[in-house]
Structure formats: structure tokens, C-alpha cells
Motif scaffolding. Structure first.
Motif, PDB file in Angstrom:
ATOM      1  N   ASN A 135      32.458  39.492  35.093  1.00 20.12           N
ATOM      2  CA  ASN A 135      32.979  39.606  36.456  1.00 20.12           C
ATOM      3  C   ASN A 135      32.239  40.605  37.328  1.00 20.12           C
ATOM      4  O   ASN A 135      32.150  40.430  38.531  1.00 20.12           O
ATOM      5  CB  ASN A 135      34.466  39.983  36.415  1.00 20.12           C
ATOM      6  CG  ASN A 135      35.329  38.820  36.000  1.00 20.12           C
ATOM      7  OD1 ASN A 135      35.654  37.958  36.794  1.00 20.12           O
ATOM      8  ND2 ASN A 135      35.688  38.775  34.720  1.00 20.12           N
ATOM      9  N   THR A 136      31.722  41.661  36.750  1.00 18.88           N
ATOM     10  CA  THR A 136      31.035  42.678  37.541  1.00 18.88           C
ATOM     11  C   THR A 136      29.710  42.131  38.060  1.00 18.88           C
ATOM     12  O   THR A 136      28.879  41.663  37.296  1.00 18.88           O
ATOM     13  CB  THR A 136      30.787  43.943  36.709  1.00 18.88           C
ATOM     14  OG1 THR A 136      32.045  44.439  36.236  1.00 18.88           O
ATOM     15  CG2 THR A 136      30.102  45.017  37.539  1.00 18.88           C
ATOM     16  N   GLY A 137      29.520  42.189  39.351  1.00 15.54           N
ATOM     17  CA  GLY A 137      28.280  41.730  39.963  1.00 15.54           C
ATOM     18  C   GLY A 137      28.243  40.242  40.242  1.00 15.54           C
ATOM     19  O   GLY A 137      27.343  39.766  40.910  1.00 15.54           O
ATOM     20  N   ARG A 138      29.244  39.487  39.745  1.00 17.25           N
ATOM     21  CA  ARG A 138      29.249  38.040  39.975  1.00 17.25           C
ATOM     22  C   ARG A 138      30.343  37.646  40.942  1.00 17.25           C
ATOM     23  O   ARG A 138      30.158  36.827  41.811  1.00 17.25           O
ATOM     24  CB  ARG A 138      29.408  37.306  38.643  1.00 17.25           C
ATOM     25  CG  ARG A 138      29.370  35.799  38.795  1.00 17.25           C
ATOM     26  CD  ARG A 138      29.205  35.112  37.448  1.00 17.25           C
ATOM     27  NE  ARG A 138      30.322  35.331  36.555  1.00 17.25           N
ATOM     28  CZ  ARG A 138      31.437  34.621  36.558  1.00 17.25           C
ATOM     29  NH1 ARG A 138      31.604  33.666  37.449  1.00 17.25           N
ATOM     30  NH2 ARG A 138      32.392  34.857  35.689  1.00 17.25           N
ATOM     31  N   LYS A 139      31.514  38.219  40.775  1.00 21.37           N
ATOM     32  CA  LYS A 139      32.597  37.978  41.716  1.00 21.37           C
ATOM     33  C   LYS A 139      33.480  39.206  41.712  1.00 21.37           C
ATOM     34  O   LYS A 139      33.586  39.916  40.719  1.00 21.37           O
ATOM     35  CB  LYS A 139      33.385  36.720  41.358  1.00 21.37           C
ATOM     36  CG  LYS A 139      33.910  36.679  39.933  1.00 21.37           C
ATOM     37  CD  LYS A 139      34.534  35.316  39.668  1.00 21.37           C
ATOM     38  CE  LYS A 139      34.971  35.198  38.215  1.00 21.37           C
ATOM     39  NZ  LYS A 139      35.498  33.857  37.910  1.00 21.37           N
ATOM     40  N   PRO A 140      34.113  39.526  42.854  1.00 14.67           N
ATOM     41  CA  PRO A 140      34.808  40.795  42.972  1.00 14.67           C
ATOM     42  C   PRO A 140      36.056  40.891  42.103  1.00 14.67           C
ATOM     43  O   PRO A 140      36.805  39.931  41.956  1.00 14.67           O
ATOM     44  CB  PRO A 140      35.193  40.841  44.466  1.00 14.67           C
ATOM     45  CG  PRO A 140      35.241  39.402  44.877  1.00 14.67           C
ATOM     46  CD  PRO A 140      34.187  38.720  44.081  1.00 14.67           C
ATOM     47  N   ILE A 141      36.239  42.055  41.510  1.00 16.12           N
ATOM     48  CA  ILE A 141      37.490  42.374  40.841  1.00 16.12           C
ATOM     49  C   ILE A 141      37.987  43.679  41.452  1.00 16.12           C
ATOM     50  O   ILE A 141      37.209  44.516  41.889  1.00 16.12           O
ATOM     51  CB  ILE A 141      37.331  42.527  39.313  1.00 16.12           C
ATOM     52  CG1 ILE A 141      36.301  43.617  38.966  1.00 16.12           C
ATOM     53  CG2 ILE A 141      36.932  41.212  38.683  1.00 16.12           C
ATOM     54  CD1 ILE A 141      36.170  43.883  37.490  1.00 16.12           C
ATOM     55  N   THR A 142      39.284  43.842  41.506  1.00 13.13           N
ATOM     56  CA  THR A 142      39.837  45.034  42.134  1.00 13.13           C
ATOM     57  C   THR A 142      39.589  46.259  41.265  1.00 13.13           C
ATOM     58  O   THR A 142      39.318  46.145  40.060  1.00 13.13           O
ATOM     59  CB  THR A 142      41.355  44.887  42.357  1.00 13.13           C
ATOM     60  OG1 THR A 142      42.020  44.884  41.070  1.00 13.13           O
ATOM     61  CG2 THR A 142      41.674  43.596  43.102  1.00 13.13           C
ATOM     62  N   GLY A 143      39.710  47.424  41.882  1.00 14.71           N
ATOM     63  CA  GLY A 143      39.566  48.660  41.129  1.00 14.71           C
ATOM     64  C   GLY A 143      40.586  48.764  40.007  1.00 14.71           C
ATOM     65  O   GLY A 143      40.287  49.262  38.913  1.00 14.71           O
ATOM     66  N   LEU A 144      41.795  48.273  40.272  1.00 14.22           N
ATOM     67  CA  LEU A 144      42.847  48.304  39.251  1.00 14.22           C
ATOM     68  C   LEU A 144      42.504  47.388  38.090  1.00 14.22           C
ATOM     69  O   LEU A 144      42.707  47.749  36.924  1.00 14.22           O
ATOM     70  CB  LEU A 144      44.193  47.900  39.858  1.00 14.22           C
ATOM     71  CG  LEU A 144      44.896  48.946  40.729  1.00 14.22           C
ATOM     72  CD1 LEU A 144      46.200  48.378  41.268  1.00 14.22           C
ATOM     73  CD2 LEU A 144      45.160  50.211  39.950  1.00 14.22           C
ATOM     74  N   ASP A 145      41.994  46.196  38.403  1.00 20.50           N
ATOM     75  CA  ASP A 145      41.600  45.260  37.345  1.00 20.50           C
ATOM     76  C   ASP A 145      40.505  45.877  36.468  1.00 20.50           C
ATOM     77  O   ASP A 145      40.555  45.801  35.243  1.00 20.50           O
ATOM     78  CB  ASP A 145      41.090  43.951  37.950  1.00 20.50           C
ATOM     79  CG  ASP A 145      42.188  43.152  38.624  1.00 20.50           C
ATOM     80  OD1 ASP A 145      43.350  43.263  38.193  1.00 20.50           O
ATOM     81  OD2 ASP A 145      41.893  42.420  39.579  1.00 20.50           O
TER      82      ASP A 145
END
Length: 275
Positions: A121-131
Motif C-alpha cells: 500500500n505504501t507508495g501505490r495508494k494512500p493509507i491513512t496515518g492511523l492505518d
């Protein structure tokens, strides 16, 4: 030596980018299989919170192209979803979808799967800070585990709800400051949790106080100063920080801190100054 022989020599001695830059492979390749959707499990320790509206959109107009493949970790005889939980949850709502295309990787632990989730997920599509924070805990990130313990001890809860008492959603801030200076981090969040018993911990408040304590050499452990901050309250401090940002037409920790300091010094004979 003819041209063919010379070309062979050149090709046989070519150094690839893999060799030159020391590129690595993090894991082994997976197997592409079709699995019954009922066999797929979602682990709450590292998966992001599911979004009902997103599930409905996917389920109401299913696309096999958009589905692609679900990334799965096979551990202890069970199939754990590493990437694709919304697609899996959407498929669960459709009686006409039984099997899902899955790329299955042998995994040994929740930690390995959490790292896979972050990599996917990192760098490919956004994830929240909490996630990202929750997944980092499951992945065994030492700073994330430390921050979680501090929050648990103080009764601070991670939440996207901006009105939740002692709630915090600024996990990027928390992780960065905990890495930079744990003593200042603990001082700030301890004081913030104390004065925010009925509201969330706003990043203006946290960042401004951290600047005062860590950058401006103002000891927030000083009893008089702590009592003064408690008397003023978080709302007034946040508003003073925002007023300073409006005045200077820019925000940031230093500006917020200066605004908060002006509020602290109102009516005080011996004013607190930045060292």
C-alpha cells in the motif's frame, strides 16, 4: 576475434543494475490460484478500517478487471488477506461470485503479513496515518509499539473522530516526534491528555507545545507553567495558535508556539520567553 565473438564477450561480462546497486528481493514469488471467498480471512491487527460506501460501490458494479488479484498470506492452514479486503468484502455480498483470483504467499507470522500490507500500500495508494500506525504495530515497529504503550497508559485513543475526548489522529506527528525526542514527546502528550479530557488532541496544540519544550527550551514540566496551561485550556491555546498563523499568513510549529506563548503571558508579570 570476429564481431559475434566480441559481442558474446561483451554480453558475458555485463554488470547488471542488480549487481551494481545491490538491489534485493524481499520475499519469494506467490502462486496464482482461485479460492472460495468464504475461506479468506481479514486480520484486524494490520488491515485498515473498512469503508462501507466503498464496499457498496464495488459490490453494486463488480468488475473482474478492477478486482485483479487478491494478495493472500497462507499461514497455519488459513488464508489471510494482505491486500484487497474491500474487494473480498464486496464479493461476500454477491451470491453470484464464489471464487476469487488470489496470489498466495507462504507467510510465517502476522508480522510478515503486516509488512506485506505496508509494502503493498505504501507508495501505490494512500493509507491513512492511523492505518499505517496500526499495521506498523503488527509489523513489530519498535517506535509504533512504544507510542501505542504511551497512549494506552495515558488513556489517549487513536481515532479519526476529531471530537473524541483524548482522541488523536495525527499519527504521523506522533511517530516523527517519538523518533526525534521521546522525552519531549512524552512530556507533551502527557500534558495534552491532561487538559484534553473532553476534546481531541489537536495537532496545533501538540506541535506548538512540542516546539516550546523541545526547540525553545521552555520546560513544560515546570509546575507553574503546567498549571497556567491547564487554567487557559486547550481551546484557547489552539485558537491563539491559529490567530498567529492568520497574522503571519503561514502556520507551522514555531508560529503556533508563539501564538500560544502570547496567550500564556497575558496578564503575567514574569513572562515566559523563548530561550
Amino acid at each position: 576475434m570476429n564481431e559475434t565473438q566480441m559481442a558474446f564477450v561483451r554480453n558475458s561480462t555485463t554488470i547488471t543494475k542488480v549487481d551494481r546497486y545491490g538491489w534485493t528481493i524481499k520475499d519469494t514469488s506467490g502462486d496464482l490460484v482461485h479460492l472460495n471467498k468464504g475461506r479468506l480471512k481479514i486480520h484486524p491487527d494490520y488491515q485498515r478500517n473498512s469503508v462501507e460506501s466503498k464496499i457498496r460501490i464495488i459490490a453494486s458494479a463488480w468488475s473482474w478487471v478492477a478486482c485483479g488479484v487478491i494478495i493472500i498470506g497462507f499461514r497455519d492452514g488459513e488464508y489471510w488477506v494482505i491486500d484487497g479486503q474491500h474487494r473480498v468484502l464486496a464479493a461476500m455480498r454477491r451470491a453470484d461470485i464464489k471464487l476469487l483470483p488470489c496470489l498466495v504467499f507462504e507467510t510465517e507470522s502476522i508480522q510478515q503479513e503486516a509488512i506485506g500490507f505496508l509494502n503493498a500500500n505504501t507508495g501505490r495508494k494512500p493509507i491513512t496515518g492511523l492505518d499505517k500506525f496500526r499495521a506498523s504495530i503488527a509489523a513489530g515497529d519498535e517506535t509504533a509499539i512504544y507510542v501505542a504503550k504511551v497512549f494506552n497508559d495515558l488513556g489517549i485513543v487513536t481515532s479519526q473522530n476529531s471530537n473524541k475526548a483524548r482522541g488523536i489522529k495525527s499519527m504521523g506527528w506522533a511517530m516523527a516526534k517519538a523518533k526525534e525526542n521521546r522525552e519531549s514527546f512524552e512530556t507533551v502528550v502527557t500534558l495534552a491528555s491532561d487538559i484534553c479530557s473532553e476534546r481531541s488532541l489537536h495537532e496545533v496544540l501538540l506541535d506548538g507545545m512540542y516546539y516550546l519544550n523541545n526547540k525553545a527550551n521552555i520546560d513544560l514540566n515546570n509546575k507553574w507553567l503546567r498549571d497556567r496551561i491547564k487554567k487557559i485550556g486547550p481551546d484557547a491555546l489552539i485558537e491563539s495558535g491559529k490567530r498567529a498563523a492568520a497574522y503571519f499568513a503561514r502556520g507551522g510549529a514555531k508560529i503556533w508556539a508563539e501564538g500560544m506563548l502570547s496567550e500564556i503571558n497575558k496578564g503575567v508579570r514574569n513572562k515566559v520567553t523563548i530561550g
